[in-house]
Design a protein around this motif. Structure first.
Motif, mmCIF file in Angstrom:
data_model
loop_
_atom_site.group_PDB
_atom_site.id
_atom_site.type_symbol
_atom_site.label_atom_id
_atom_site.label_comp_id
_atom_site.label_asym_id
_atom_site.label_seq_id
_atom_site.Cartn_x
_atom_site.Cartn_y
_atom_site.Cartn_z
ATOM 1 N N ALA A 162 0.805 -1.213 0.000
ATOM 2 C CA ALA A 162 0.000 0.000 0.000
ATOM 3 C C ALA A 162 0.844 1.272 0.000
ATOM 4 O O ALA A 162 0.591 2.184 -0.801
ATOM 5 N N PRO A 163 1.855 1.374 0.856
ATOM 6 C CA PRO A 163 2.636 2.617 0.851
ATOM 7 C C PRO A 163 3.265 2.905 -0.499
ATOM 8 O O PRO A 163 3.289 4.063 -0.939
ATOM 9 N N VAL A 166 0.458 4.207 -2.930
ATOM 10 C CA VAL A 166 -0.096 5.509 -2.584
ATOM 11 C C VAL A 166 0.948 6.599 -2.754
ATOM 12 O O VAL A 166 0.633 7.718 -3.174
ATOM 13 N N TYR A 179 14.216 2.800 3.696
ATOM 14 C CA TYR A 179 12.758 2.650 3.616
ATOM 15 C C TYR A 179 12.333 1.184 3.560
ATOM 16 O O TYR A 179 11.424 0.786 4.317
ATOM 17 N N ARG A 186 8.573 -2.953 10.410
ATOM 18 C CA ARG A 186 7.228 -2.710 10.915
ATOM 19 C C ARG A 186 6.377 -3.964 10.793
ATOM 20 O O ARG A 186 5.583 -4.291 11.671
ATOM 21 N N ASP B 155 4.550 8.637 8.473
ATOM 22 C CA ASP B 155 4.188 7.351 9.057
ATOM 23 C C ASP B 155 2.679 7.161 9.057
ATOM 24 O O ASP B 155 2.176 6.081 8.748
ATOM 25 N N PHE B 157 0.684 8.561 7.088
ATOM 26 C CA PHE B 157 0.339 8.407 5.680
ATOM 27 C C PHE B 157 0.496 6.947 5.251
ATOM 28 O O PHE B 157 -0.418 6.341 4.678
ATOM 29 N N ASP B 158 1.652 6.380 5.542
ATOM 30 C CA ASP B 158 1.923 5.004 5.127
ATOM 31 C C ASP B 158 1.000 3.997 5.796
ATOM 32 O O ASP B 158 0.577 3.018 5.171
ATOM 33 N N GLN B 159 0.720 4.218 7.048
ATOM 34 C CA GLN B 159 0.064 3.154 7.805
ATOM 35 C C GLN B 159 -1.430 3.342 7.957
ATOM 36 O O GLN B 159 -2.150 2.392 8.257
ATOM 37 N N ALA B 162 -2.661 5.031 3.460
ATOM 38 C CA ALA B 162 -2.337 4.177 2.318
ATOM 39 C C ALA B 162 -3.229 2.940 2.216
ATOM 40 O O ALA B 162 -3.753 2.648 1.140
#
Lengths: 197, 197
Positions: A162-163, A166, A179, A186, B155, B157-159, B162
């Motif tokens: 997803a990241p 997006v 990254y 995570r 963060d 945004f990504d988690q 997204a």
DNA sequence: GCCGGGAAGCAAACATCTGTGCTTAGGATG
DNA sequence: CATCCTAAGCACAGATGTTTGCTTCCCGGC
């Protein structure tokens, strides 16, 4: 006016047409205003007659899908590093590298754009989705075969895939360093570092 | 055949046109083949003349942007729960609820699709992006004002953001229960559970 | 070396989208 | 109540995209 030699009139072979059209699609998606290119524009860029495209692919949607899947299937080495973490890291690194290139971004974006919303093509959509996560699925299966316990596909989807998508869509560059490691950590938890974090 | 009374020939007021066109855009984005509707199609659906749309909005892109921002700005209550976790949870719950509706999905998708890729509109893109994450930013600022230490925007945004977008794009429904909590816990860490892990 | 299928190229018809000049309804202003 | 101004509707023209019939070439098999 351009000098028009009669010898210019050479017919491209089907394979040449295919290659030229694919390249033209990539070019047009990458370079100009980012808009979805029209079939006449693609044809002109590829130096082929637009009827050839219409007859062969039928619609721009089909053409785009063909180009995207062809390109994406070409760039999946999917090396086996011997561990779930290693495989995911390799995959994430390859993905980050990919979305740092214009072509990579274009492909990701095209995938996203070509996903239909309507229930009619639910089958197509699932097929597309499965294609896109097939590498992940393979990684998971290998991990399971090794006796590891990989996270569910959905978790990997949310936290790893997803990241990327997006960020491409919104044009947000990934952090310059670390990254892939960040995302994998995570997902799996920090890996008991032998020396330092 | 539909009975055609001469009295049908009533001119809509500008506000009526606006409302009808907006609704038509939503309908057409939601209902049929999911493709981007053309201006003539929108006009017909809205029962207005297509020239009215051309003159008022100029392009389909502008129209889409207008509809999307209007709708999105309408659905942002952004309640203050008194804590970072609470605010994020509320936001995530609202988002999940939103993407469970066809209109919500359509809007998200339209946002994603309307993000341009080319460097020309870099400014537009950043503006759009900031609009989309403005609620998140407010939540972060409030948290900071409270003395909390919110995660960086990237963060969240990504988690948080997204997964929503990507699920909408790929047509993957969020888990039936506990999804907002799952995402927020991932982001902030599990909140010191009083009884069990 | 001849023949036949398949696909590329060409041209023209066809549909659709986009944009413009004009008329006129409807509301605001005085 | 008369008038002006804005914007909707209409008709039409121009541009662009899509499709079809036909011809021609390339690449096989016979």
């Amino acid at each position: 006016m351009t000098p028009k030699q009669p010898a210019e009139r050479i017919r491209k072979s089907p394979e040449q047409v295919r290659a030229a059209v694919h390249q033209a699609v990539i070019d047009l998606l990458s370079a100009p205003d980012g808009a979805e290119p029209t079939i006449p524009a693609i044809a002109q860029r590829a130096g082929v007659n637009h009827t050839s495209i219409y007859r062969r692919w039928g619609s721009r949607e089909a053409l785009l899908a063909d180009v995207v899947t062809t390109r994406l299937e070409r760039t999946s080495p999917l090396l086996d590093t011997g561990s779930l973490r290693g495989d995911l890291l390799a995959w994430a690194r390859a993905s980050v590298d990919s979305i740092r290139t214009p072509e990579g971004r274009v492909l990701i974006r095209a995938v996203a754009l070509s996903m239909p919303t309507d229930p009619d093509t639910q089958g197509d959509r699932e097929e597309q989705f499965r294609r896109r996560v097939s590498s992940i699925e393979q990684i998971r299966q290998r991990a399971t075969a090794r006796g590891e316990n990989p996270p569910p596909l959905e978790d990997i989807f949310d936290q790893l895939l997803a990241p990327f998508y997006v960020r491409v869509i919104f044009g947000i560059d990934p952090p310059a360093t670390g990254y892939p490691e960040l995302l994998v950590n995570r997902l799996l938890g920090t890996p008991a570092p032998p020396d330092t974090a």
